[in-house]
Write a protein that holds these residues in place. Structure first.
Motif, PDB file in Angstrom:
ATOM      1  N   PHE A  17     -23.434  11.144   1.339  1.00 29.04           N
ATOM      2  CA  PHE A  17     -22.145  10.662   0.876  1.00 29.04           C
ATOM      3  C   PHE A  17     -21.870   9.325   1.559  1.00 29.04           C
ATOM      4  O   PHE A  17     -22.022   9.203   2.771  1.00 29.04           O
ATOM      5  CB  PHE A  17     -21.058  11.675   1.252  1.00 29.04           C
ATOM      6  N   VAL A  18     -21.501   8.318   0.781  1.00 28.37           N
ATOM      7  CA  VAL A  18     -21.159   7.002   1.323  1.00 28.37           C
ATOM      8  C   VAL A  18     -19.813   6.601   0.736  1.00 28.37           C
ATOM      9  O   VAL A  18     -19.594   6.729  -0.475  1.00 28.37           O
ATOM     10  CB  VAL A  18     -22.237   5.951   0.959  1.00 28.37           C
ATOM     11  N   HIS A  19     -18.915   6.125   1.585  1.00 26.81           N
ATOM     12  CA  HIS A  19     -17.578   5.764   1.115  1.00 26.81           C
ATOM     13  C   HIS A  19     -17.094   4.524   1.867  1.00 26.81           C
ATOM     14  O   HIS A  19     -17.253   4.439   3.080  1.00 26.81           O
ATOM     15  CB  HIS A  19     -16.611   6.926   1.355  1.00 26.81           C
ATOM     16  N   ASN A  20     -16.501   3.573   1.130  1.00 24.54           N
ATOM     17  CA  ASN A  20     -15.935   2.384   1.759  1.00 24.54           C
ATOM     18  C   ASN A  20     -14.528   2.702   2.250  1.00 24.54           C
ATOM     19  O   ASN A  20     -13.673   3.099   1.468  1.00 24.54           O
ATOM     20  CB  ASN A  20     -15.905   1.213   0.782  1.00 24.54           C
ATOM     21  N   LEU A  21     -14.304   2.519   3.552  1.00 24.00           N
ATOM     22  CA  LEU A  21     -13.010   2.821   4.168  1.00 24.00           C
ATOM     23  C   LEU A  21     -12.123   1.596   4.293  1.00 24.00           C
ATOM     24  O   LEU A  21     -10.982   1.707   4.720  1.00 24.00           O
ATOM     25  CB  LEU A  21     -13.229   3.395   5.574  1.00 24.00           C
ATOM     26  N   GLY A  22     -12.662   0.401   3.978  1.00 22.30           N
ATOM     27  CA  GLY A  22     -11.857  -0.809   4.135  1.00 22.30           C
ATOM     28  C   GLY A  22     -11.667  -1.218   5.587  1.00 22.30           C
ATOM     29  O   GLY A  22     -10.727  -1.943   5.900  1.00 22.30           O
ATOM     30  N   GLY A  23     -12.527  -0.772   6.486  1.00 22.64           N
ATOM     31  CA  GLY A  23     -12.428  -1.149   7.898  1.00 22.64           C
ATOM     32  C   GLY A  23     -11.756  -0.074   8.727  1.00 22.64           C
ATOM     33  O   GLY A  23     -11.004   0.750   8.205  1.00 22.64           O
ATOM     34  N   LEU A  24     -12.061  -0.072  10.011  1.00 19.98           N
ATOM     35  CA  LEU A  24     -11.467   0.890  10.945  1.00 19.98           C
ATOM     36  C   LEU A  24     -10.355   0.211  11.723  1.00 19.98           C
ATOM     37  O   LEU A  24     -10.529  -0.895  12.229  1.00 19.98           O
ATOM     38  CB  LEU A  24     -12.523   1.398  11.929  1.00 19.98           C
TER      39      LEU A  24
END
Length: 149
Positions: A17-24
């Motif tokens: 599973f790969v998901h873009n979080l928009g940065g931490l």
């Protein structure tokens, strides 16, 4: 700065599973629910940007000579850094549902499993905001993923 409101729940996504979080960023929280497979060896959760990994969480249920260990680390182009392994308890079992919450705080990632604090991992790589991708691999059936913040 632009804030991402989060993602509604994603149910039963495939692994890997790969998901873009928009940065931490501080106060961002990732919630992962799943069930290790019946003969699970390990599963891994990475907060990454390209080859760099800000937080590598490797749950080793029965992997080689590692049994019931949660390895935490970070990785740069030079390779992995010093592992952290100490834990007061190990909350994962094959075929047993869990919910993991990973909270990004100013100085560390805080991880709770089934609403009990498990560990804290101090940030080693900066700036955190460049780490925009969550990757989950291994012997795990994901039942739900969501993030907020």
């Amino acid at each position: 700065t632009y804030t991402y409101p989060g993602s509604g729940p994603i149910f039963n996504p495939p692994v890997p599973f790969v998901h873009n979080l928009g940065g931490l960023y501080p106060n961002k929280m990732v919630v992962i629910s799943g069930i290790p497979l019946p003969k699970a060896s390990r599963f891994t959760i990475n907060f990454e940007n390209g080859p760099d990994i800000a937080f590598h969480l490797d749950v080793r249920i029965d992997y080689g000579d590692c049994k019931n260990v949660v390895v935490r680390n970070s990785k740069t182009a030079q390779g992995y850094q010093q592992e952290e392994r100490d834990l007061a308890w190990f909350p994962f079992s094959p075929d047993a549902w869990f919910q993991m919450m990973i909270m990004v705080e100013m100085s560390a990632f805080k991880v709770a499993v089934n609403n009990q604090h498990l560990l804290e991992y101090r940030h080693r790589l900066q700036p955190l905001g460049r780490f925009d991708t969550l990757g989950i691999t291994g012997d795990l059936r994901l039942t739900e993923f969501r993030f907020q913040g």
